[in-house]
Design an enzyme around this catalytic site. Structure first.
Site, short mmCIF file in Angstrom:
data_model
loop_
_atom_site.label_atom_id
_atom_site.label_comp_id
_atom_site.label_asym_id
_atom_site.label_seq_id
_atom_site.Cartn_x
_atom_site.Cartn_y
_atom_site.Cartn_z
N ALA A 184 0.85 -1.20 0.00
CA ALA A 184 0.00 0.00 0.00
C ALA A 184 0.88 1.25 0.00
CB ALA A 184 -0.94 -0.03 1.21
N HIS A 206 12.32 -5.72 -18.51
CA HIS A 206 12.15 -4.35 -18.05
C HIS A 206 13.48 -3.85 -17.48
CE1 HIS A 206 10.15 -0.86 -16.49
NE2 HIS A 206 10.44 -1.16 -15.25
P1 A3D Z 1 6.72 1.92 -1.92
O1 A3D Z 1 6.00 3.21 -1.91
O2 A3D Z 1 7.93 1.77 -1.06
O3 A3D Z 1 5.66 0.78 -1.53
C1 A3D Z 1 6.02 -0.54 -1.29
C2 A3D Z 1 5.17 -1.02 -0.13
O4 A3D Z 1 5.44 -2.42 0.06
C3 A3D Z 1 5.47 -0.31 1.20
O5 A3D Z 1 4.29 0.28 1.70
C4 A3D Z 1 5.97 -1.44 2.11
O6 A3D Z 1 5.58 -1.29 3.45
C5 A3D Z 1 5.32 -2.65 1.45
N1 A3D Z 1 5.94 -3.92 1.80
C6 A3D Z 1 7.26 -4.20 2.01
N2 A3D Z 1 7.40 -5.49 2.32
C7 A3D Z 1 6.17 -6.05 2.30
C8 A3D Z 1 5.66 -7.35 2.54
N3 A3D Z 1 6.47 -8.35 2.88
N4 A3D Z 1 4.34 -7.55 2.42
C9 A3D Z 1 3.51 -6.53 2.09
N5 A3D Z 1 3.92 -5.28 1.87
C10 A3D Z 1 5.24 -5.04 1.97
O7 A3D Z 1 7.16 1.51 -3.40
P2 A3D Z 1 6.36 1.78 -4.78
O8 A3D Z 1 4.91 1.56 -4.57
O9 A3D Z 1 6.83 3.08 -5.35
O10 A3D Z 1 7.00 0.63 -5.68
C11 A3D Z 1 6.71 -0.73 -5.42
C12 A3D Z 1 7.54 -1.66 -6.29
O11 A3D Z 1 7.23 -1.45 -7.66
C13 A3D Z 1 9.07 -1.47 -6.18
O12 A3D Z 1 9.71 -2.74 -6.15
C14 A3D Z 1 9.41 -0.73 -7.45
O13 A3D Z 1 10.75 -0.94 -7.86
C15 A3D Z 1 8.44 -1.35 -8.41
N6 A3D Z 1 8.19 -0.58 -9.63
C16 A3D Z 1 8.10 -1.29 -10.80
C17 A3D Z 1 7.85 -0.64 -11.98
C18 A3D Z 1 7.75 -1.42 -13.24
O14 A3D Z 1 7.55 -0.87 -14.30
C19 A3D Z 1 7.92 -2.86 -13.22
C20 A3D Z 1 7.68 0.76 -12.01
C21 A3D Z 1 7.78 1.45 -10.81
C22 A3D Z 1 8.03 0.77 -9.62
#
Ligand code: A3D
Length: 320
Positions: A11, A176
């Site tokens: 989230a 990617h």
């Molecule tokens: P962020 O805002 O840090 O959200 C990640 C969430 O995951 C945080 O709220 C954490 O508390 C939660 N979390 C951590 N460990 C766990 C767990 N074990 N179980 C449940 N929740 C957990 O990151 P974001 O939302 O900006 O990005 C999330 C992911 O997407 C990252 O790995 C990025 O690198 C990836 N991402 C991928 C793309 C692609 O195009 C593939 C683009 C942008 C980001």
């Protein structure tokens, strides 16, 4: 008729945006799950309070227990950590692989019939690991990357040509990573390939090459600007397009990291290719033909993903 249920694992920045977009698009009821207690509950309540203003009917719940995702039709996974400036996506393997294990077990127990979209990086390796940990059929799990990478390319092209983004289609395949494969021959403005638009003088080969390179580095450009995290609006919009195609059986043709079983000469890996997403999940893989240069680029991208998978096997011997 019962509403669909969408479970968002993670989230954070993308998870919160997914939750809002799911409401605005009337996709169904939403459960936000996160290990940080309070955040999924807070975001769920905040968005539920936006619903009367925007006029959508959906229930929102926040949870820190996997039981809450029970019976979800779609699960979108963003759990883990994003990149910071100076990090490559591959630097995230150690932490995010452990997260995929917990998420995979949660899905296996509580939502084994869901269509699962993984966003956590490094994408092509994490979706592979998530499939192993969850045991999901390979037609029910995909990674989101190609829709985003293509959207970035479309944005740059529309800006260059001064035309509507709606009339620009783009094709970005492969993993990617920085060696993803934007295919200019298959990218068009209203059906006219970019290669022809160069001949017509709409742009130059140099400018086109620069846009291809900017697309490849598109994620890093945003990480460097934000400094504290990575892109989240466009990644969320891209995953919602994939979820919508599944839930509404739209059968859209979208570039996604899909499991390949011989197509494109690749087996046992998830790689970005065009697929049809409908009520049966991944219904078809569209195999296009490559010229020699494109094939070299694609093979290089596949080799990087294979390297990441080997790295995952090195971290967790159960995956070997
Ligand atoms: P962020 O805002 O840090 O959200 C990640 C969430 O995951 C945080 O709220 C954490 O508390 C939660 N979390 C951590 N460990 C766990 C767990 N074990 N179980 C449940 N929740 C957990 O990151 P974001 O939302 O900006 O990005 C999330 C992911 O997407 C990252 O790995 C990025 O690198 C990836 N991402 C991928 C793309 C692609 O195009 C593939 C683009 C942008 C980001």
């Amino acid at each position: 008729m019962a509403r669909n249920k969408i479970a968002l694992i993670g989230a954070g920045q993308i998870g919160g945006t997914l939750a809002l977009l799911a409401g605005l698009k009337d996709l169904g009821d939403v459960v936000l799950f996160d290990i940080v207690d309070g955040v999924p509950q807070g975001k769920a309540l905040d968005i539920a309070e936006a619903a009367p203003v925007e006029g959508f009917d959906a229930t929102y719940a926040g949870a820190s227990d996997y039981a809450a995702i029970k019976g979800a039709d779609v699960v979108i996974v963003t759990a883990g950590v994003p990149r910071k400036p100076g990090m490559s996506r591959d630097d995230l393997i150690g932490i995010n692989l452990k997260v995929m294990q917990a998420v995979g077990e949660g899905i296996k127990t509580h939502a084994p019939d869901a269509f699962v979209i993984c966003i956590t990086n490094p994408l092509d390796a994490m979706v592979w690991a998530l499939q192993k940990f969850s045991g999901l059929p390979t037609n029910k799990i995909v990674g989101m990357a190609g829709v985003l990478d293509s959207a970035r390319f479309r944005h740059f092209l529309a800006e260059e040509f001064k035309v509507s983004v709606e009339d620009v289609t783009a094709f970005v395949l492969g993993g990617h990573g920085d060696d993803m494969v934007p295919l200019t021959r298959y990218s068009t403005v209203a059906g006219v390939p970019l290669t022809d638009l160069v001949k017509l003088g709409w742009t130059t080969q140099e400018k086109l090459d620069a846009m291809v390179e900017r697309t490849r580095k598109g994620g890093g450009e945003i990480v460097n600007l934000l400094k504290t995290g990575s892109a989240f609006y466009a990644p969320a919009a891209s995953a919602i397009a994939m979820a919508e195609s599944y839930l509404r059986d739209k059968k859209r043709v979208l570039p996604c990291a899909a499991y390949l079983d011989g197509q494109y000469g690749v087996s046992g890996m998830f790689i970005g290719v065009p697929i049809v997403i409908g009520a049966n999940g991944v219904e078809r893989v569209l195999e296009v033909t490559f010229d020699a240069a494109e094939k070299t680029m694609f093979d290089k991208s596949v080799a990087s993903v294979a390297g990441l998978i080997e790295a995952c096997k090195g971290v967790d011997s159960n995956l070997a």
